[in-house]
Design an enzyme around this catalytic site. Structure first.
Site, PDB file in Angstrom:
ATOM      1  N   HIS A  52       0.860  -1.189   0.000  1.00 35.77           N
ATOM      2  CA  HIS A  52       0.000   0.000   0.000  1.00 35.77           C
ATOM      3  C   HIS A  52       0.900   1.245   0.000  1.00 35.77           C
ATOM      4  O   HIS A  52       1.941   1.265   0.658  1.00 35.77           O
ATOM      5  CB  HIS A  52      -0.917  -0.006   1.235  1.00 35.77           C
ATOM      6  CG  HIS A  52      -2.021   1.006   1.132  1.00 35.77           C
ATOM      7  ND1 HIS A  52      -1.804   2.345   1.351  1.00 35.77           N
ATOM      8  CD2 HIS A  52      -3.326   0.877   0.802  1.00 35.77           C
ATOM      9  CE1 HIS A  52      -2.943   3.000   1.158  1.00 35.77           C
ATOM     10  NE2 HIS A  52      -3.879   2.137   0.824  1.00 35.77           N
ATOM     11  N   GLU A  67      -4.124   1.770  -7.256  1.00 37.87           N
ATOM     12  CA  GLU A  67      -4.461   2.804  -6.272  1.00 37.87           C
ATOM     13  C   GLU A  67      -3.600   4.041  -6.531  1.00 37.87           C
ATOM     14  O   GLU A  67      -2.511   4.164  -5.954  1.00 37.87           O
ATOM     15  CB  GLU A  67      -4.197   2.300  -4.850  1.00 37.87           C
ATOM     16  CG  GLU A  67      -5.108   1.186  -4.395  1.00 37.87           C
ATOM     17  CD  GLU A  67      -5.350   1.254  -2.881  1.00 37.87           C
ATOM     18  OE1 GLU A  67      -6.433   0.887  -2.463  1.00 37.87           O
ATOM     19  OE2 GLU A  67      -4.458   1.699  -2.135  1.00 37.87           O
TER      20      GLU A  67
HETATM   21  P1  13P Z   1      -9.715   6.220   0.564  1.00 41.06           P
HETATM   22  O1  13P Z   1     -10.928   5.433   0.099  1.00 41.06           O
HETATM   23  O2  13P Z   1      -9.882   6.818   1.899  1.00 41.06           O
HETATM   24  O3  13P Z   1      -9.265   7.171  -0.495  1.00 41.06           O
HETATM   25  O4  13P Z   1      -8.521   5.157   0.732  1.00 41.06           O
HETATM   26  C1  13P Z   1      -8.291   4.261  -0.305  1.00 41.06           C
HETATM   27  C2  13P Z   1      -7.294   3.252   0.104  1.00 41.06           C
HETATM   28  O5  13P Z   1      -6.195   3.591   0.499  1.00 41.06           O
HETATM   29  C3  13P Z   1      -7.696   1.865   0.038  1.00 41.06           C
HETATM   30  O6  13P Z   1      -6.647   0.986   0.285  1.00 41.06           O
END
Ligand code: 13P
Length: 227
Positions: free
Chosen positions: A91, A150
Site C-alpha cells: 500500500h 491505487e
Molecule cells: P480512501 O478510500 O480513503 O481514499 O482510501 C483508499 C485506500 O487507500 C484503500 O486501500
C-alpha cells in the site's frame, strides 16, 4: 462475476465500531459482491468469531515467514492460522514509510506460500514498483493474486481519475502483467461506487475512509436502498 468490496480501515476502529458493523451491515441482496474486511490485525479473530460471513484481510504482514523470535512481527503463517484469506501488500502508505520493492515482494511471496491471496497495490508508477521478480510471481500465480490500482493522488483526496481512465489503466495492467483480478482503490464512495464496480473486467474496489461510515458502506453495498 462476484466482485470484492475490500474495506481498508487503516489505523482506525474500536471494538464498539466493529460490533456495530457486525450487527448492522446488510447481507448481499443478489450476491454480486463479497465483503472483505481489512481491519487492524487485532480485530480479525474477533470479527471471525462473531460473524464468519465476512472474508478477512490483513493490511500487511511481516517480511519474515513462519514463526520465531521476531518481536512485534505478524507473519502470513499466523494470519493464515486465524482464517485470513487476503493480505494487502505494498500500500502506498506503507511504501511511503519504508516498504521497498524487495520487502513488498517478500510479503507477497509469504502470502502466496500460505495460500493467502496478496492484494498488491500499485500506483501510476507501477513500472518501477513491479520488479522482474514480482512480475514473475504475478504471472506464475495469475489466478491467486489481485493487483490493485491505487493512484496516490486519489487516496483520501476525493479526487479520482475518470471512469474511462481507470478502465484504461486496468486494461493496460492486465495485458502487461497477465493478472486476472484487478481492483481499484482511491476515494471510492457511495457517489461513484456503482460506476467503479461497473467497469468491465474490474474485480472489486478498495474502500478506505467510506468503509468506516456504516451508512456510506451500506449505500455502497446496496445502492438501491439509498436512491
Ligand atoms: P480512501 O478510500 O480513503 O481514499 O482510501 C483508499 C485506500 O487507500 C484503500 O486501500
Amino acid at each position: 462475476m462476484t466482485k470484492l468490496v475490500i474495506c481498508n480501515w487503516k489505523m482506525n476502529g474500536s471494538v464498539q465500531l466493529v460490533d456495530s458493523f457486525i450487527s448492522s451491515l446488510p447481507q448481499s441482496n443478489d450476491s454480486c459482491w463479497n465483503l472483505v474486511i481489512a481491519m487492524p490485525h487485532v480485530f480479525l479473530s474477533y470479527v471471525n468469531s462473531k460473524s464468519p460471513r465476512f472474508k478477512l484481510a490483513a493490511q500487511d504482514c511481516s517480511i519474515y515467514g513462519g514463526f520465531g523470535a521476531r518481536t512485534g512481527e505478524i507473519s502470513a503463517d499466523i494470519l493464515a492460522s486465524i482464517g485470513v484469506e487476503y493480505i494487502i501488500v505494498g500500500h502506498s502508505e506503507r511504501r511511503a514509510h519504508g516498504d521497498d520493492v524487495e520487502s513488498v515482494y517478500a510479503k507477497m511471496e509469504n502470502a502466496v506460500r500460505c495460500n493467502i491471496t496478496p492484494i498488491l497495490c500499485v500506483s501510476d508508477d507501477y513500472e518501477s514498483q513491479i520488479t522482474n521478480r514480482t512480475e514473475e510471481l504475478l504471472r506464475r500465480r495469475r489466478d491467486a493474486v489481485i493487483l490493485a490500482y491505487e493512484p496516490v493522488s486519489a487516496i483520501g483526496t476525493g479526487v479520482t481519475p475518470s471512469i474511462d481512465d481507470i478502465r484504461e489503466t486496468i486494461t493496460r495492467l492486465r495485458s502487461r502483467y497477465g493478472v486476472n483480478s484487478i481492483a481499484y482503490g482511491g476515494s471510492v464512495t457511495s457517489d461513484n461506487a456503482q460506476d467503479v464496480m461497473g467497469i468491465n473486467g474490474i474485480s472489486g474496489a478498495l474502500v478506505g475512509g467510506a468503509s468506516l461510515k456504516l451508512r456510506e458502506l451500506s449505500a455502497i453495498l446496496n445502492p438501491r436502498e439509498f436512491i
